[in-house]
Design a protein around this motif. Structure first.
Motif, PDB file in Angstrom:
ATOM      1  N   ARG A 168      69.913  11.454  50.292  1.00 14.92           N
ATOM      2  CA  ARG A 168      68.696  11.047  49.608  1.00 14.92           C
ATOM      3  C   ARG A 168      68.821   9.560  49.311  1.00 14.92           C
ATOM      4  O   ARG A 168      69.807   9.113  48.717  1.00 14.92           O
ATOM      5  CB  ARG A 168      68.520  11.804  48.292  1.00 14.92           C
ATOM      6  N   ALA A 169      67.811   8.807  49.718  1.00 13.74           N
ATOM      7  CA  ALA A 169      67.764   7.379  49.420  1.00 13.74           C
ATOM      8  C   ALA A 169      66.609   7.133  48.457  1.00 13.74           C
ATOM      9  O   ALA A 169      65.459   7.482  48.753  1.00 13.74           O
ATOM     10  CB  ALA A 169      67.574   6.568  50.693  1.00 13.74           C
ATOM     11  N   ALA A 170      66.913   6.552  47.314  1.00 13.45           N
ATOM     12  CA  ALA A 170      65.911   6.294  46.275  1.00 13.45           C
ATOM     13  C   ALA A 170      65.719   4.797  46.097  1.00 13.45           C
ATOM     14  O   ALA A 170      66.643   4.003  46.352  1.00 13.45           O
ATOM     15  CB  ALA A 170      66.342   6.924  44.954  1.00 13.45           C
ATOM     16  N   ILE A 171      64.523   4.401  45.651  1.00 17.21           N
ATOM     17  CA  ILE A 171      64.227   3.006  45.347  1.00 17.21           C
ATOM     18  C   ILE A 171      63.579   2.941  43.972  1.00 17.21           C
ATOM     19  O   ILE A 171      62.636   3.681  43.678  1.00 17.21           O
ATOM     20  CB  ILE A 171      63.299   2.371  46.407  1.00 17.21           C
ATOM     21  N   THR A 180      61.017   5.854  43.255  1.00 17.60           N
ATOM     22  CA  THR A 180      60.747   6.611  44.474  1.00 17.60           C
ATOM     23  C   THR A 180      62.009   7.409  44.758  1.00 17.60           C
ATOM     24  O   THR A 180      63.000   6.856  45.265  1.00 17.60           O
ATOM     25  CB  THR A 180      60.425   5.675  45.653  1.00 17.60           C
ATOM     26  N   PRO A 181      62.067   8.699  44.419  1.00 15.93           N
ATOM     27  CA  PRO A 181      63.330   9.444  44.486  1.00 15.93           C
ATOM     28  C   PRO A 181      63.808   9.742  45.899  1.00 15.93           C
ATOM     29  O   PRO A 181      64.983  10.038  46.095  1.00 15.93           O
ATOM     30  CB  PRO A 181      63.015  10.733  43.726  1.00 15.93           C
ATOM     31  N   THR A 182      62.907   9.682  46.873  1.00 19.82           N
ATOM     32  CA  THR A 182      63.296   9.919  48.266  1.00 19.82           C
ATOM     33  C   THR A 182      62.296   9.223  49.171  1.00 19.82           C
ATOM     34  O   THR A 182      61.114   9.071  48.824  1.00 19.82           O
ATOM     35  CB  THR A 182      63.346  11.424  48.584  1.00 19.82           C
ATOM     36  N   LEU A 183      62.747   8.810  50.348  1.00 21.65           N
ATOM     37  CA  LEU A 183      61.865   8.192  51.341  1.00 21.65           C
ATOM     38  C   LEU A 183      61.206   9.233  52.238  1.00 21.65           C
ATOM     39  O   LEU A 183      60.422   8.875  53.123  1.00 21.65           O
ATOM     40  CB  LEU A 183      62.660   7.205  52.199  1.00 21.65           C
ATOM     41  N   GLU A 184      61.493  10.489  52.010  1.00 19.16           N
ATOM     42  CA  GLU A 184      60.999  11.524  52.911  1.00 19.16           C
ATOM     43  C   GLU A 184      59.492  11.724  52.830  1.00 19.16           C
ATOM     44  O   GLU A 184      58.900  12.364  53.704  1.00 19.16           O
ATOM     45  CB  GLU A 184      61.746  12.835  52.647  1.00 19.16           C
ATOM     46  N   TRP A 203      69.363   6.664  54.751  1.00 21.25           N
ATOM     47  CA  TRP A 203      70.435   6.099  53.941  1.00 21.25           C
ATOM     48  C   TRP A 203      70.568   4.603  54.209  1.00 21.25           C
ATOM     49  O   TRP A 203      69.996   4.054  55.147  1.00 21.25           O
ATOM     50  CB  TRP A 203      71.765   6.816  54.182  1.00 21.25           C
ATOM     51  N   GLY A 204      71.330   3.932  53.341  1.00 22.98           N
ATOM     52  CA  GLY A 204      71.681   2.535  53.557  1.00 22.98           C
ATOM     53  C   GLY A 204      70.515   1.569  53.491  1.00 22.98           C
ATOM     54  O   GLY A 204      70.317   0.755  54.394  1.00 22.98           O
ATOM     55  N   VAL A 205      69.740   1.590  52.402  1.00 23.31           N
ATOM     56  CA  VAL A 205      68.609   0.670  52.258  1.00 23.31           C
ATOM     57  C   VAL A 205      69.118  -0.748  52.013  1.00 23.31           C
ATOM     58  O   VAL A 205      70.100  -0.967  51.301  1.00 23.31           O
ATOM     59  CB  VAL A 205      67.697   1.115  51.101  1.00 23.31           C
ATOM     60  N   THR A 206      68.437  -1.731  52.612  1.00 24.83           N
ATOM     61  CA  THR A 206      68.694  -3.150  52.357  1.00 24.83           C
ATOM     62  C   THR A 206      67.343  -3.851  52.255  1.00 24.83           C
ATOM     63  O   THR A 206      66.428  -3.572  53.032  1.00 24.83           O
ATOM     64  CB  THR A 206      69.573  -3.768  53.471  1.00 24.83           C
ATOM     65  N   PHE A 207      67.196  -4.763  51.280  1.00 21.54           N
ATOM     66  CA  PHE A 207      65.885  -5.312  50.946  1.00 21.54           C
ATOM     67  C   PHE A 207      65.623  -6.669  51.580  1.00 21.54           C
ATOM     68  O   PHE A 207      66.520  -7.519  51.661  1.00 21.54           O
ATOM     69  CB  PHE A 207      65.758  -5.471  49.432  1.00 21.54           C
ATOM     70  N   ARG A 234      53.841   2.617  52.048  1.00 24.53           N
ATOM     71  CA  ARG A 234      54.646   3.837  52.132  1.00 24.53           C
ATOM     72  C   ARG A 234      54.787   4.276  53.595  1.00 24.53           C
ATOM     73  O   ARG A 234      54.511   5.411  53.971  1.00 24.53           O
ATOM     74  CB  ARG A 234      54.037   4.955  51.277  1.00 24.53           C
ATOM     75  N   THR A 235      55.217   3.310  54.419  1.00 21.15           N
ATOM     76  CA  THR A 235      55.421   3.572  55.846  1.00 21.15           C
ATOM     77  C   THR A 235      56.827   3.183  56.252  1.00 21.15           C
ATOM     78  O   THR A 235      57.473   2.327  55.628  1.00 21.15           O
ATOM     79  CB  THR A 235      54.422   2.782  56.705  1.00 21.15           C
ATOM     80  N   LEU A 236      57.301   3.820  57.320  1.00 20.70           N
ATOM     81  CA  LEU A 236      58.594   3.520  57.939  1.00 20.70           C
ATOM     82  C   LEU A 236      58.376   3.443  59.445  1.00 20.70           C
ATOM     83  O   LEU A 236      57.846   4.382  60.042  1.00 20.70           O
ATOM     84  CB  LEU A 236      59.623   4.607  57.610  1.00 20.70           C
ATOM     85  N   THR A 237      58.807   2.340  60.050  1.00 20.56           N
ATOM     86  CA  THR A 237      58.582   2.116  61.474  1.00 20.56           C
ATOM     87  C   THR A 237      59.929   1.910  62.170  1.00 20.56           C
ATOM     88  O   THR A 237      60.725   1.057  61.743  1.00 20.56           O
ATOM     89  CB  THR A 237      57.704   0.874  61.708  1.00 20.56           C
ATOM     90  N   THR A 238      60.209   2.682  63.211  1.00 20.50           N
ATOM     91  CA  THR A 238      61.474   2.534  63.929  1.00 20.50           C
ATOM     92  C   THR A 238      61.469   1.246  64.743  1.00 20.50           C
ATOM     93  O   THR A 238      60.458   0.872  65.346  1.00 20.50           O
ATOM     94  CB  THR A 238      61.746   3.729  64.857  1.00 20.50           C
TER      95      THR A 238
END
Length: 339
Positions: A168-171, A180-184, A203-207, A234-238
């Motif tokens: 779980r990755a939180a911000i 934001t308890p999870t990026l899911e 995992w492994g967030v970097t800002f 609230r988007t994630l792009t590979t």
């Protein structure tokens, strides 16, 4: 009477055995505690002192040396890492800091089982807030401005090298308290198309420096991807495959990360690489040992990372352009942050 005496004798023996076991356990725990509290010969010098997260030209880290200050947040001068360490009294399993804000992932010892929490620290290491976290701490970061904090925890399994784990990755916005308890719950675009799957892990967030965008690892269907995140949308792009534990350079142009290189053993599969975000070209670094860590940029030319050592872990540096040789910076240290 004979049967009763036999039962009483058995009961007495059982009580005696339990008492011996309990006493032995207490003595063993006490002896182990004494060993932990005693400094190991040849280890670094550590003494209690005053620390602030705005002490310039110092590196803060979790001290791993055996003794009364083990696991405490500790600092030394960047230019003289062999100097005596100043210990704060604040214990962290994982730690990071930027611009006077720190995130300290801690264990909370309970009578039945341990739990964990993320504690936000101010520049004087005073607690601003804390949040329960659902598993074993793994990674921690703070945005360059100090506004955003993130942490990753294991909620199953105990190693990235295996397949039986979940993360779980939180911000957290430390100004507003919005968590934001999870990026899911973010919308994923993979290879230009919307993507959904039950097995996604992050995992492994970097800002980035804008307190809006970030990078992280996405794992799904046996593959890992570097994703660029947008907190507002609230988007994630590979962006590309085979990127784990990304770390954005201070100038925002490159990512240091773990790559699963071909030919490496299953229990030591990673090689440190640096990726150019403009061209997506990358190169391996001169460190050839397997590194299971989220590297930290000392500056725009050097990365720092942990490897196993005599006290648990040591910190090493290597050039980000792939040249030179790695060298050890600190023994008995992990989770560095350059203040």
């Amino acid at each position: 009477m004979t049967r009763l005496r036999t039962r009483l004798l058995v009961l007495a023996c059982a009580v005696t055995v339990l008492a011996v076991v309990a006493t032995s356990s207490v003595l063993h725990a006490a002896a182990r505690s004494d060993r932990r509290a005693g400094a190991k010969p040849g280890g670094p010098t550590v003494a209690a002192g005053r620390i602030t997260l705005t002490d310039e030209h110092r590196i803060a880290f979790r001290n791993m040396a055996w003794g009364p200050h083990r696991d405490e947040l500790t600092t030394v001068p960047v230019a003289a890492p062999a100097d005596a360490r100043t210990a704060s009294g604040v214990k962290c399993l994982r730690f990071y800091a930027a611009s006077g804000t720190g995130v300290c992932l801690q264990v909370v010892h309970g009578a039945i089982q341990d739990t964990y929490r993320a504690t936000i620290l101010d520049r004087r290491l005073e607690e601003r807030a804390h949040y329960s976290i659902p598993g074993i701490p793994s990674r921690a970061r703070v945005s360059p401005s100090g506004r955003l904090a993130t942490w990753t925890v294991f909620v199953g399994g105990d190693s990235y090298a295996g397949t039986n784990f979940s993360t779980r990755a939180a911000i957290l916005d430390t100004h507003t308290g919005r968590l934001t308890p999870t990026l899911e719950g973010f919308a994923i675009r993979k290879d230009g198309r919307p993507y959904r799957a039950a097995d996604v892990n992050f995992w492994g967030v970097t800002f980035d420096s804008d307190d809006r965008h970030f990078y992280a690892t996405l794992a799904t269907k046996g593959h890992t991807y570097l994703v660029r995140g947008d907190l507002r949308a609230r988007t994630l792009t590979t962006l590309r495959t085979n990127v784990e534990c990304p770390s954005l350079s201070p100038d925002g142009t490159r990512i240091a990360y773990k790559s699963r290189d071909k030919g490496l053993p299953a229990d030591a599969p990673w090689r440190l690489h640096v990726l150019d975000l403009h061209t997506l070209a990358d190169h391996p670094l001169a460190e050839t040992r397997s590194v299971d860590d989220q590297a930290v940029w000392k500056d725009d030319t050097t990365v720092t990372y942990a490897l196993p050592g005599d006290f648990g872990a040591d910190l090493y540096e290597v050039a980000a352009d792939g040249s030179g040789r790695p060298h050890r910076v600190l023994t008995a240290a992990v989770s560095p942050a350059y203040l």
